[in-house]
Design a protein around this motif. Structure first.
Motif, mmCIF file in Angstrom:
data_model
loop_
_atom_site.group_PDB
_atom_site.id
_atom_site.type_symbol
_atom_site.label_atom_id
_atom_site.label_comp_id
_atom_site.label_asym_id
_atom_site.label_seq_id
_atom_site.Cartn_x
_atom_site.Cartn_y
_atom_site.Cartn_z
ATOM 1 N N GLU A 68 75.838 102.338 20.572
ATOM 2 C CA GLU A 68 74.657 102.246 19.386
ATOM 3 C C GLU A 68 73.442 102.538 19.438
ATOM 4 N N GLY A 69 72.900 102.754 20.980
ATOM 5 C CA GLY A 69 71.648 103.436 21.150
ATOM 6 C C GLY A 69 71.670 104.845 21.511
ATOM 7 N N HIS A 70 72.683 105.711 20.964
ATOM 8 C CA HIS A 70 72.868 107.258 21.057
ATOM 9 C C HIS A 70 71.795 107.684 19.858
ATOM 10 N N LYS A 71 71.304 108.701 20.414
ATOM 11 C CA LYS A 71 70.080 109.333 19.749
ATOM 12 C C LYS A 71 70.664 109.567 18.302
ATOM 13 N N VAL A 72 71.705 110.194 17.969
ATOM 14 C CA VAL A 72 72.417 110.385 16.779
ATOM 15 C C VAL A 72 72.398 109.215 15.633
ATOM 16 N N ILE A 73 72.693 108.196 16.194
ATOM 17 C CA ILE A 73 72.682 106.659 15.582
ATOM 18 C C ILE A 73 71.321 106.289 15.435
ATOM 19 N N LYS A 74 70.405 106.879 16.213
ATOM 20 C CA LYS A 74 68.924 106.483 15.845
ATOM 21 C C LYS A 74 68.452 107.346 14.834
ATOM 22 N N LEU A 76 70.283 108.680 12.244
ATOM 23 C CA LEU A 76 70.689 108.117 11.002
ATOM 24 C C LEU A 76 70.102 106.840 10.653
ATOM 25 N N THR A 77 69.729 106.003 11.672
ATOM 26 C CA THR A 77 69.255 104.899 10.929
ATOM 27 C C THR A 77 67.633 105.327 10.476
ATOM 28 N N ARG A 78 66.881 105.922 11.142
ATOM 29 C CA ARG A 78 65.648 106.415 10.724
ATOM 30 C C ARG A 78 65.744 107.119 9.287
ATOM 31 N N ALA A 79 66.979 107.989 9.044
ATOM 32 C CA ALA A 79 67.203 108.475 7.641
ATOM 33 C C ALA A 79 67.711 107.453 6.746
ATOM 34 N N GLU A 80 67.992 106.110 6.921
ATOM 35 C CA GLU A 80 68.375 105.027 6.230
ATOM 36 C C GLU A 80 70.030 105.515 5.784
ATOM 37 N N TRP A 81 70.392 106.110 6.844
ATOM 38 C CA TRP A 81 71.972 106.069 6.637
ATOM 39 C C TRP A 81 72.631 105.087 7.515
ATOM 40 N N LYS A 82 73.763 104.574 7.022
ATOM 41 C CA LYS A 82 74.490 103.369 7.747
ATOM 42 C C LYS A 82 75.629 103.993 8.082
ATOM 43 N N ARG A 93 82.278 107.310 9.434
ATOM 44 C CA ARG A 93 81.962 107.156 7.761
ATOM 45 C C ARG A 93 80.502 106.846 7.850
ATOM 46 N N ILE A 94 79.591 107.686 7.201
ATOM 47 C CA ILE A 94 78.370 107.618 7.102
ATOM 48 C C ILE A 94 77.939 107.471 5.689
ATOM 49 N N TYR A 95 77.287 106.413 5.396
ATOM 50 C CA TYR A 95 77.046 106.099 3.947
ATOM 51 C C TYR A 95 75.758 105.455 3.613
ATOM 52 N N ARG A 96 75.041 105.424 2.462
ATOM 53 C CA ARG A 96 74.038 104.753 1.982
ATOM 54 C C ARG A 96 74.713 103.597 0.980
ATOM 55 N N PRO A 97 74.340 102.424 0.891
ATOM 56 C CA PRO A 97 74.845 101.295 -0.383
ATOM 57 C C PRO A 97 74.660 102.123 -1.445
ATOM 58 N N ALA A 98 76.011 101.737 -2.584
ATOM 59 C CA ALA A 98 76.053 102.632 -3.789
ATOM 60 C C ALA A 98 74.699 101.921 -4.516
ATOM 61 N N LYS A 99 74.153 102.832 -5.583
ATOM 62 C CA LYS A 99 73.361 102.366 -6.355
ATOM 63 C C LYS A 99 74.124 102.635 -7.766
ATOM 64 N N GLY A 100 74.536 101.498 -8.349
ATOM 65 C CA GLY A 100 75.238 101.594 -9.538
ATOM 66 C C GLY A 100 76.457 102.202 -9.217
#
Length: 165
Positions: A68-74, A76-82, A93-100
């Protein structure tokens, strides 16, 4: 399957580029279903470029993902990806919660992390990038975009054909 030169310098930028510039993916298989998410296959060179390990350590293999502490995961988190609960593994699988009805999701396949296990995919992991893109593209056109092992993809196919309502 396409082999593309990518201007992105990070995984978050790659995901954004995929969804906004290239617009990869596939149409939905049935009326109430959803379109297939784009699938990006990261070569060993791409792993190095984006700061990912070329291969997983024994501990990471056992966990099925990078820590979880890997720089790539950080990043993604900063860019608001999950990431899904499986984390950043061979089939991330990298995503952002659906909007509509607007979905933002990209699937990554990392062959050097054993994503294309020979028990399911034969010698696909040893193919050069262009041939691998062709094989996965044909698979996607005849079945659906791969989501993991052939068993996982089969389950996803059944859900895509008969989505829960």
């Amino acid at each position: 399957g396409l082999v593309l030169d990518v201007p992105a310098k990070s995984i978050p930028a790659l995901v954004d580029w995929t969804l906004t510039e290239v617009k990869l993916g596939a149409p939905k298989l049935s009326g109430p279903g959803r379109p297939a998410d784009p699938l990006l296959v990261l070569t060993e060179a791409a792993c190095e470029r984006y700061g990912l390990p070329v291969t997983l350590t024994a501990e990471e293999k056992d966990a099925g993902r990078i820590p979880e502490g890997h720089k790539v995961i950080k990043q993604l988190t900063r860019a608001e990806w999950k990431l899904t609960k499986r984390g950043f593994g061979p089939w991330a699988r990298i995503y952002r919660p659906a909007k509509g009805s607007e979905r933002q999701c990209v699937q990554l396949c990392i062959p050097s992390w054993n994503a294309l296990d020979s028990r399911f995919w034969g010698t696909a992991a040893q193919l050069p990038p262009a041939k691998l893109a062709r094989v996965l593209g044909i698979y996607a056109s005849r079945v659906m975009t791969p989501r993991g092992s052939t068993a996982v993809t089969g389950l996803e196919l059944m859900t895509a054909l008969h989505p829960p309502t």
